[in-house]
Write a protein that holds these residues in place. Structure first.
Motif, PDB file in Angstrom:
ATOM      1  N   ARG A   1      53.185  44.060  41.007  1.00 25.24           N
ATOM      2  CA  ARG A   1      51.826  43.937  40.486  1.00 25.24           C
ATOM      3  C   ARG A   1      51.648  44.897  39.312  1.00 25.24           C
ATOM      4  NH1 ARG A   1      48.722  45.785  45.732  1.00 25.24           N
ATOM      5  NH2 ARG A   1      50.329  47.396  45.464  1.00 25.24           N
ATOM      6  N   ALA A   2      50.450  44.902  38.727  1.00 23.85           N
ATOM      7  CA  ALA A   2      50.048  45.890  37.733  1.00 23.85           C
ATOM      8  C   ALA A   2      48.689  46.426  38.151  1.00 23.85           C
ATOM      9  CB  ALA A   2      49.974  45.269  36.339  1.00 23.85           C
ATOM     10  N   THR A   3      48.326  47.570  37.636  1.00 22.40           N
ATOM     11  CA  THR A   3      46.976  48.074  37.859  1.00 22.40           C
ATOM     12  C   THR A   3      46.033  47.464  36.826  1.00 22.40           C
ATOM     13  OG1 THR A   3      47.431  50.026  36.499  1.00 22.40           O
ATOM     14  CG2 THR A   3      47.735  50.230  38.882  1.00 22.40           C
ATOM     15  N   VAL A   4      44.740  47.481  37.122  1.00 17.83           N
ATOM     16  CA  VAL A   4      43.751  46.875  36.231  1.00 17.83           C
ATOM     17  C   VAL A   4      42.420  47.595  36.396  1.00 17.83           C
ATOM     18  CG1 VAL A   4      43.097  45.119  37.940  1.00 17.83           C
ATOM     19  CG2 VAL A   4      42.701  44.677  35.510  1.00 17.83           C
ATOM     20  N   GLY A   5      41.674  47.715  35.310  1.00 19.48           N
ATOM     21  CA  GLY A   5      40.340  48.291  35.371  1.00 19.48           C
ATOM     22  C   GLY A   5      39.329  47.289  35.889  1.00 19.48           C
ATOM     23  N   TYR A   6      38.059  47.689  35.858  1.00 19.18           N
ATOM     24  CA  TYR A   6      37.031  46.845  36.475  1.00 19.18           C
ATOM     25  C   TYR A   6      36.451  45.784  35.547  1.00 19.18           C
ATOM     26  CZ  TYR A   6      33.262  49.655  34.255  1.00 19.18           C
ATOM     27  OH  TYR A   6      32.417  50.271  33.365  1.00 19.18           O
ATOM     28  N   ASN A   7      36.916  45.727  34.299  1.00 20.10           N
ATOM     29  CA  ASN A   7      36.269  44.827  33.336  1.00 20.10           C
ATOM     30  C   ASN A   7      37.169  43.694  32.844  1.00 20.10           C
ATOM     31  OD1 ASN A   7      37.860  46.689  31.905  1.00 20.10           O
ATOM     32  ND2 ASN A   7      36.615  46.493  30.057  1.00 20.10           N
ATOM     33  N   VAL A   8      38.088  43.222  33.688  1.00 24.77           N
ATOM     34  CA  VAL A   8      38.874  42.026  33.386  1.00 24.77           C
ATOM     35  C   VAL A   8      38.356  40.915  34.299  1.00 24.77           C
ATOM     36  CG1 VAL A   8      41.153  40.954  33.353  1.00 24.77           C
ATOM     37  CG2 VAL A   8      40.900  43.356  32.695  1.00 24.77           C
ATOM     38  N   PRO A   9      37.608  39.962  33.769  1.00 22.71           N
ATOM     39  CA  PRO A   9      37.010  38.917  34.609  1.00 22.71           C
ATOM     40  C   PRO A   9      38.043  38.173  35.443  1.00 22.71           C
ATOM     41  CG  PRO A   9      36.073  38.843  32.399  1.00 22.71           C
ATOM     42  CD  PRO A   9      37.231  39.809  32.346  1.00 22.71           C
ATOM     43  N   GLY A  10      37.728  37.984  36.708  1.00 20.31           N
ATOM     44  CA  GLY A  10      38.602  37.227  37.587  1.00 20.31           C
ATOM     45  C   GLY A  10      39.770  38.003  38.159  1.00 20.31           C
ATOM     46  N   VAL A  11      39.904  39.270  37.774  1.00 15.97           N
ATOM     47  CA  VAL A  11      40.999  40.103  38.297  1.00 15.97           C
ATOM     48  C   VAL A  11      40.383  41.380  38.854  1.00 15.97           C
ATOM     49  CG1 VAL A  11      43.255  41.129  37.827  1.00 15.97           C
ATOM     50  CG2 VAL A  11      42.458  39.193  36.442  1.00 15.97           C
ATOM     51  N   PRO A  12      40.002  41.390  40.117  1.00 17.32           N
ATOM     52  CA  PRO A  12      39.336  42.568  40.689  1.00 17.32           C
ATOM     53  C   PRO A  12      40.281  43.756  40.769  1.00 17.32           C
ATOM     54  CG  PRO A  12      39.808  40.959  42.402  1.00 17.32           C
ATOM     55  CD  PRO A  12      40.129  40.292  41.110  1.00 17.32           C
ATOM     56  N   PRO A  13      39.781  44.962  40.487  1.00 18.29           N
ATOM     57  CA  PRO A  13      40.615  46.154  40.584  1.00 18.29           C
ATOM     58  C   PRO A  13      40.860  46.533  42.051  1.00 18.29           C
ATOM     59  CG  PRO A  13      38.337  46.766  40.109  1.00 18.29           C
ATOM     60  CD  PRO A  13      38.393  45.264  40.087  1.00 18.29           C
ATOM     61  N   PRO A  14      41.888  47.350  42.311  1.00 14.05           N
ATOM     62  CA  PRO A  14      42.704  48.072  41.334  1.00 14.05           C
ATOM     63  C   PRO A  14      44.009  47.377  40.930  1.00 14.05           C
ATOM     64  CG  PRO A  14      43.112  48.963  43.508  1.00 14.05           C
ATOM     65  CD  PRO A  14      42.066  47.891  43.686  1.00 14.05           C
ATOM     66  N   TYR A  15      44.340  46.202  41.554  1.00 11.96           N
ATOM     67  CA  TYR A  15      45.640  45.592  41.282  1.00 11.96           C
ATOM     68  C   TYR A  15      45.504  44.124  40.902  1.00 11.96           C
ATOM     69  CZ  TYR A  15      47.245  49.719  43.833  1.00 11.96           C
ATOM     70  OH  TYR A  15      47.460  51.010  44.239  1.00 11.96           O
ATOM     71  N   THR A  16      46.424  43.673  40.051  1.00 13.99           N
ATOM     72  CA  THR A  16      46.521  42.247  39.744  1.00 13.99           C
ATOM     73  C   THR A  16      47.202  41.537  40.915  1.00 13.99           C
ATOM     74  OG1 THR A  16      48.730  42.391  38.757  1.00 13.99           O
ATOM     75  CG2 THR A  16      46.836  42.805  37.303  1.00 13.99           C
ATOM     76  N   PRO A  17      47.134  40.204  40.949  1.00 17.96           N
ATOM     77  CA  PRO A  17      48.001  39.464  41.874  1.00 17.96           C
ATOM     78  C   PRO A  17      49.467  39.674  41.474  1.00 17.96           C
ATOM     79  CG  PRO A  17      46.238  38.071  41.010  1.00 17.96           C
ATOM     80  CD  PRO A  17      46.230  39.322  40.202  1.00 17.96           C
ATOM     81  N   ALA A  18      50.375  39.209  42.316  1.00 14.12           N
ATOM     82  CA  ALA A  18      51.807  39.330  42.017  1.00 14.12           C
ATOM     83  C   ALA A  18      52.119  38.661  40.688  1.00 14.12           C
ATOM     84  CB  ALA A  18      52.627  38.700  43.139  1.00 14.12           C
ATOM     85  N   LEU A  19      52.783  39.393  39.795  1.00 13.73           N
ATOM     86  CA  LEU A  19      53.056  38.875  38.456  1.00 13.73           C
ATOM     87  C   LEU A  19      54.049  37.722  38.487  1.00 13.73           C
ATOM     88  CD1 LEU A  19      53.324  42.270  36.539  1.00 13.73           C
ATOM     89  CD2 LEU A  19      51.340  40.763  36.748  1.00 13.73           C
ATOM     90  N   ALA A  20      54.896  37.693  39.497  1.00 13.08           N
ATOM     91  CA  ALA A  20      55.895  36.630  39.601  1.00 13.08           C
ATOM     92  C   ALA A  20      55.365  35.413  40.353  1.00 13.08           C
ATOM     93  CB  ALA A  20      57.142  37.159  40.299  1.00 13.08           C
ATOM     94  N   GLY A  21      54.119  35.456  40.778  1.00 10.21           N
ATOM     95  CA  GLY A  21      53.568  34.370  41.568  1.00 10.21           C
ATOM     96  C   GLY A  21      52.718  33.410  40.783  1.00 10.21           C
ATOM     97  N   GLY A  22      52.979  33.263  39.499  1.00 14.32           N
ATOM     98  CA  GLY A  22      52.220  32.344  38.661  1.00 14.32           C
ATOM     99  C   GLY A  22      51.051  32.977  37.945  1.00 14.32           C
TER     100      GLY A  22
END
Length: 435
Positions: free
Chosen positions: A72-93
């Protein structure tokens, strides 16, 4: 600013967050007396893995856990549709949003705000992320993947800010919050800039000494403040924000630029950054020295101290002067990595002593009190654009220099927190993810 500094006008959400912080910090304090063999420790990450520093809940240095991102990757609170603190699995589409960039982060900085995040006292972190959280605002690294409309390409060297999630080797961030890294800066130097330079720039703007750029046009040249007095007082002048304020104030026509430090070894560093005078609180009476340096009062006082100086900072403004508040360090214990029950009692006492500013008196004095916290500025796209553009311009021209840097590895993150809490740090603390 911390929610402890908000005083009596608390809403229910803030009050509940404070109660939780109190409970979990005291629990962490109690657990600190247990022998190590009773505590569960995470296994260290394998070499070469992408990692982050996660804080699972309020407490002491033991809450700082270096963990594997596990695809995964970390993410802030202002990326719509990607709740923090982590993205979904990057290899999962998962696809990088069109206006975002996935950054292989080489370096991130440590700010005092990160301490209050760990304690559970930073309101924007509680409101927009919760627990667990990956702290961190400043990043610098290489583009790993780029959205179609991001304006960046794989391999570009970038730096910028994220609304939390920066303590990581892989971060998803909106492209508008990034700029290409100036070639003359290392990744560590670039990571030292965004939060402190942005904070200083916004403070200077509120004080009336800098006019921001527009999205379409270039930044106008510095304009002198229209008031009679042009002197400024910068508290904590040797720190990250303070060192930026000294340079920016000087570049924008403020005189005299007076810095305040708490130790003698910080005096020369502030003079090297352009301070016309430096008040050493360990050797001088602060306010007597301030009156000597600027007898007519200051056009602006920049204060992140809180209860220890706010009242006198206001009193030492000239007519039309502005007190700009962006922190409350003296309301919080120095050097303590845990908040004991005694610390909570002292903080409650300081809240009760916090000065108030009557609107009627502000009118009669012709003074202003302004406060801000950039971590709430996620939707202020034009503001972020203007500040990043100005920072890059000033770095290129040599108008501002990167503050002194002390480097750490990710495994030394607790040491970095301990150092910034001690009050002895100078400049910026930066963590390398690759060391």
């Amino acid at each position: 600013s911390t929610c402890l500094a908000m005083g009596a006008g608390l809403d229910l959400e803030v009050l509940w967050n404070q109660v939780l912080a109190l409970v979990f910090n005291i629990l962490s304090w109690v657990l600190s007396f247990l022998p190590d063999w009773l505590l569960v420790r995470r296994k260290p990450c394998a070499p070469g893995q992408h990692r982050c520093v996660q804080v699972s809940g309020p407490g002491g240095l033991d809450r700082l856990q270096v963990i594997a991102l596990e695809g995964r990757a970390t993410v802030g609170y202002n990326v719509p549709g990607v709740p923090p603190p982590y993205t979904p699995a990057l290899a999962g589409g998962f696809e990088v949003p069109d206006d975002c960039v996935l950054v292989a982060n080489d370096s991130f900085s440590v700010n005092y705000a990160d301490i209050t995040i760990r304690w559970g006292l930073y309101e924007s972190a509680l409101r927009y992320v919760g627990w667990p959280i990956v702290p961190g605002f400043d990043i610098a690294g290489t583009v790993f993947a780029a959205g179609k409309a991001s304006g960046f390409a794989v391999g570009d060297e970038v730096f910028g800010c994220t609304m939390f999630g920066g303590y990581s080797s892989l971060v998803l961030v909106p492209s508008r919050q990034l700029r290409r890294k100036p070639s003359e800066l290392s990744f560590e130097q670039a990571a030292a800039l965004p939060a402190v330079a942005g904070t200083a720039l916004h403070a200077l703007h509120l004080a009336g000494f800098w006019v921001p750029t527009t999205v379409e046009g270039a930044s106008p040249p510095p304009r002198p403040f229209l008031g009679k007095h042009k002197g400024v007082l910068v508290h904590s002048a040797a720190g990250g924000v303070g060192s930026m304020l000294l340079q920016m104030a000087k570049a924008n026509g403020c005189h005299p630029v007076v810095g305040v430090v708490g130790s003698t070894h910080k005096v020369q560093k502030c003079k090297d950054l352009g301070a016309d005078a430096v008040i050493d609180k360990s050797q001088q009476d602060l306010w007597s020295a301030a009156r000597t340096e600027c007898p007519g009062g200051f056009a602006a006082v920049f204060d992140a101290n809180g209860v220890s100086t706010l009242a006198q900072s206001y009193q030492h403004l000239a007519m039309c002067g502005r007190l700009v508040v962006y922190g409350f360090h003296s309301n919080l214990p120095r050097g303590a990595h845990l908040l004991s029950p005694l610390h909570w009692l002292r903080m409650a006492k300081d809240i009760a002593r916090m000065p108030t500013f009557n609107p009627l008196q502000l009118v009669l004095d012709s003074k202003a009190v302004l406060g801000f916290n950039l971590s709430f500025f996620a939707d202020e796209h034009d503001v972020i654009h203007a500040y990043l553009e100005q920072i890059v311009t000033w770095i290129a021209s040599g108008a501002i220099a990167v503050p002194p840097i002390r480097s750490y590895t990710m495994e030394q993150i607790a040491d970095a927190h301990r150092h910034i809490q001690s009050g002895t740090s100078v400049g910026k603390l930066v963590v390398s993810t690759s060391k």
